[in-house]
Design a protein around this motif. Structure first.
Motif, short mmCIF file in Angstrom:
data_model
loop_
_atom_site.label_atom_id
_atom_site.label_comp_id
_atom_site.label_asym_id
_atom_site.label_seq_id
_atom_site.Cartn_x
_atom_site.Cartn_y
_atom_site.Cartn_z
N GLY A 96 34.33 53.10 50.47
CA GLY A 96 34.77 51.93 49.70
C GLY A 96 34.43 52.11 48.22
N GLY A 97 34.54 51.02 47.47
CA GLY A 97 34.26 51.09 46.05
C GLY A 97 35.26 51.97 45.30
N THR A 98 36.48 52.10 45.84
CA THR A 98 37.47 52.99 45.23
C THR A 98 38.18 52.32 44.05
OG1 THR A 98 39.06 52.29 46.92
CG2 THR A 98 37.87 54.33 47.32
N ASN A 99 38.76 53.16 43.22
CA ASN A 99 39.37 52.70 41.98
C ASN A 99 40.60 51.83 42.25
OD1 ASN A 99 40.21 52.48 39.32
ND2 ASN A 99 41.16 54.49 39.26
N LEU A 100 40.64 50.69 41.59
CA LEU A 100 41.86 49.88 41.52
C LEU A 100 42.53 50.26 40.21
CD1 LEU A 100 43.61 47.66 42.77
CD2 LEU A 100 42.22 45.98 41.57
N PHE A 101 43.51 51.15 40.33
CA PHE A 101 44.10 51.83 39.18
C PHE A 101 45.18 50.97 38.55
CE2 PHE A 101 47.55 54.72 37.74
CZ PHE A 101 46.87 55.42 36.76
N TRP A 102 45.03 50.68 37.28
CA TRP A 102 46.08 49.94 36.57
C TRP A 102 47.19 50.93 36.21
CZ3 TRP A 102 45.99 47.94 30.85
CH2 TRP A 102 47.15 47.18 30.61
N GLU A 114 52.30 43.82 35.70
CA GLU A 114 50.97 44.07 36.27
C GLU A 114 51.09 44.79 37.59
OE1 GLU A 114 47.26 42.17 36.21
OE2 GLU A 114 48.11 40.38 35.27
N LEU A 115 51.08 46.10 37.54
CA LEU A 115 51.13 46.93 38.74
C LEU A 115 49.81 47.67 38.88
CD1 LEU A 115 52.57 48.22 41.15
CD2 LEU A 115 53.50 49.94 39.57
N TRP A 116 49.22 47.54 40.04
CA TRP A 116 47.93 48.17 40.34
C TRP A 116 48.07 48.98 41.62
CZ3 TRP A 116 43.71 46.98 37.05
CH2 TRP A 116 43.97 45.97 36.12
N VAL A 117 47.36 50.10 41.68
CA VAL A 117 47.38 50.95 42.87
C VAL A 117 45.94 51.13 43.34
CG1 VAL A 117 48.05 53.17 43.85
CG2 VAL A 117 49.45 52.13 42.05
N ALA A 252 43.10 36.42 43.94
CA ALA A 252 44.03 37.18 44.79
C ALA A 252 45.27 37.55 43.99
CB ALA A 252 44.43 36.36 46.01
N PRO A 253 45.79 38.76 44.16
CA PRO A 253 47.06 39.11 43.52
C PRO A 253 48.21 38.35 44.17
CG PRO A 253 46.39 40.84 45.03
CD PRO A 253 45.26 39.85 44.99
N ASP A 254 49.40 38.52 43.65
CA ASP A 254 50.57 37.83 44.20
C ASP A 254 51.17 38.57 45.40
OD1 ASP A 254 50.76 35.66 42.19
OD2 ASP A 254 51.13 37.34 40.82
N VAL A 255 51.16 39.90 45.33
CA VAL A 255 51.83 40.71 46.36
C VAL A 255 51.00 41.94 46.67
CG1 VAL A 255 53.95 41.94 46.99
CG2 VAL A 255 54.09 39.99 45.42
N PHE A 256 50.89 42.25 47.96
CA PHE A 256 50.37 43.53 48.43
C PHE A 256 51.53 44.31 49.06
CE2 PHE A 256 46.24 41.34 48.57
CZ PHE A 256 45.37 42.34 48.12
N VAL A 394 49.88 44.77 43.98
CA VAL A 394 48.96 45.85 44.35
C VAL A 394 49.61 46.70 45.42
CG1 VAL A 394 46.72 46.46 45.32
CG2 VAL A 394 46.90 44.49 43.79
N VAL A 395 49.78 47.98 45.13
CA VAL A 395 50.23 48.95 46.12
C VAL A 395 48.99 49.64 46.68
CG1 VAL A 395 51.45 51.14 46.46
CG2 VAL A 395 52.49 49.33 45.07
#
Length: 452
Positions: A96-102, A114-117, A252-256, A394-395
């Motif tokens: 865990g603790g992995t990068n939430l990449f912008w 706003e796209l995050w991976v 919370a984001p809008d979409v996963f 978030v993808v």
């Protein structure tokens, strides 16, 4: 950092007409009464005795700390996972603790603000499966300490599950057994369990065939089943959604968007988010999109019929080999989550997934083909107006691209069955200054801009 309050969890049948319960140290994977899948249930009333702010403060205090085992992205939320396990039986590799990449540049290219991976592949064995395997192997270690007759832990796999199981079993000193479909996984995914001392059975079948056999083999109580139909896996994997919300300062984001194969990851994502809402940490539920490869799309086909029927299919060969599954065991759980989260299911062709992964790579990522499926679906839904460019999306990237270099090499060498739109081949030149200068002039001009 541990709490003194008493929390408990148990297995419960997902069939509302049944609801049978079993202790977590039972060797059981399906309800003994009605054969439905099980899930881990928690004592919510006990968890609610701590308010939302206190949970947030506790999780922030623990996050990536050096106090065992709470610095783990999974075990930092121990009370929500396996509250009764002894810390000395926890097998953790600081998962865990992995990068939430912008994905700022890629977002600009495709027209989303706003796209995050979520880079779940940036973990010990290279995939999000570590999140669930730390929980399952830890529970097995505890059960063995209590006298359970378990000699080995077994799974069927398309690659990532076997790698995670072998890694955690090797760290725990427990034998792992993995059933793999011969010739249908990447070289990197085959060598991982071999390196971690797993007993590897390389079978002339596909994943669904391996899954059927491992279910039969693990009827022997000395062989413990580690596939996602074992809901201990889901308990660890549910932390991915919780961690993402935490990384967004508890919004919370809008979409996963998440790739879907055996569908345990879908139910896990939703389960973690539902728990946060039930305990007051978030006030809204995001939408969940499941992305499937067109050649392995049983959930998508069912979605087109409003989930009224489900028919297993013979999954065809796809670049997204880890989700080449025609009969997902967690179908019922996934459908329940999709109905709760205004869910969408969409598919991507081989050409769409490969080009989407390659285009995103050109903006600083290194995507596995399954993330390519999710990115291709994002592009489709943006074009169709089903995702708004102003939404926070978030993808979930489920594995590291380094596990799939054969596919990426073939793409850039234009050796796939379709036009590789974003292929980038090396320029072969004599070792002369004039030739280098001439090539640079032409190549830099052509690389100035790129389009979809």
């Amino acid at each position: 950092m541990g709490l003194t309050m008493s929390y408990r969890a148990w297995f419960q049948c997902i069939n509302p007409q049944c609801g049978a319960t079993y202790p977590l140290n039972s060797i059981v994977y399906q309800c003994r009464q009605c054969q439905s899948l099980l899930e881990v249930q928690h004592d919510l009333e006990a968890l609610r005795k701590l308010d939302a702010k206190s949970w947030k403060d506790l999780f922030e205090q623990r996050y990536k700390s050096n106090q065992w085992p709470y610095g783990s992205g999974v075990w930092g939320k121990k009370e929500w996972i396996l509250p009764e396990i002894k810390n000395e039986n926890i097998v953790s590799l600081y998962e865990g603790g992995t990068n939430l990449f912008w994905a700022e540049r890629f977002g600009k290219v495709i027209g989303i603000d706003e796209l995050w991976v979520k880079l779940c592949g940036n973990t010990h064995s290279g995939s999000f499966k570590d999140l669930g395997m730390t929980v399952l192997v830890s529970q097995v270690k505890q059960m063995i300490s209590e006298g359970a007759p378990i000699k080995a832990v077994a799974c069927a796999s398309t690659g990532d599950t076997s790698a995670a199981l072998a890694t955690y079993c090797a760290a725990a000193g427990i034998q792992s057994v993995v059933l793999l479909p011969r010739g249908k996984i990447s070289t990197a995914q085959l060598v991982q369990p071999l390196s971690n001392d797993a007993l590897v059975l390389y079978l002339d079948t596909d994943f669904d065939g391996c899954m059927k056999l491992v279910q039969q083999v693990t009827e022997d109580p000395t062989l413990y089943l580690a596939n996602s139909m074992n809901s201990l896996r889901v308990e660890g994997q549910k932390t991915v959604g919780i961690e993402i919300v935490q990384q967004f300062d508890w919004e919370a984001p809008d979409v996963f968007i998440i790739p879907g194969g055996n569908l345990g990851n879908v139910s896990a994502l939703g389960k973690g988010l539902m728990l946060m809402k039930d305990l007051g940490l978030i006030s809204k539920l995001p939408r969940i999109v499941v992305a499937q490869a067109e050649r392995a799309n049983p959930l998508y086909r069912s979605y087109l019929r409003n989930f009224e029927t489900f028919e297993p299919i013979q999954a065809q060969k796809t670049l997204a080999s880890a989700i080449q599954i025609g009969n997902p065991v967690s179908f019922e759980k996934a459908v329940r989550i999709l109905r709760q989260f205004s869910g969408i299911v969409e598919q991507a062709t081989e050409e769409e997934l490969a080009n989407a992964a390659a285009l995103a790579d050109r903006t600083g990522m290194f995507n596995d083909p399954h993330t390519g499926v999710a990115l291709a679906v994002l592009l489709k839904l943006l074009k169709a107006g089903k995702i708004d460019k102003g939404e926070r999306v978030v993808v979930i990237s489920t594995a590291h691209g380094l596990k799939f270099v054969e596919m990426k090499v073939k793409y850039h060498q234009r050796q796939l069955e379709f036009p590789c739109r974003h292929a980038n081949q090396p320029i072969e030149l004599p070792a002369r200054l004039e030739a280098v200068k001439e090539a640079l002039g032409k190549a830099l001009e052509s690389k100035r801009d790129f389009n979809l």
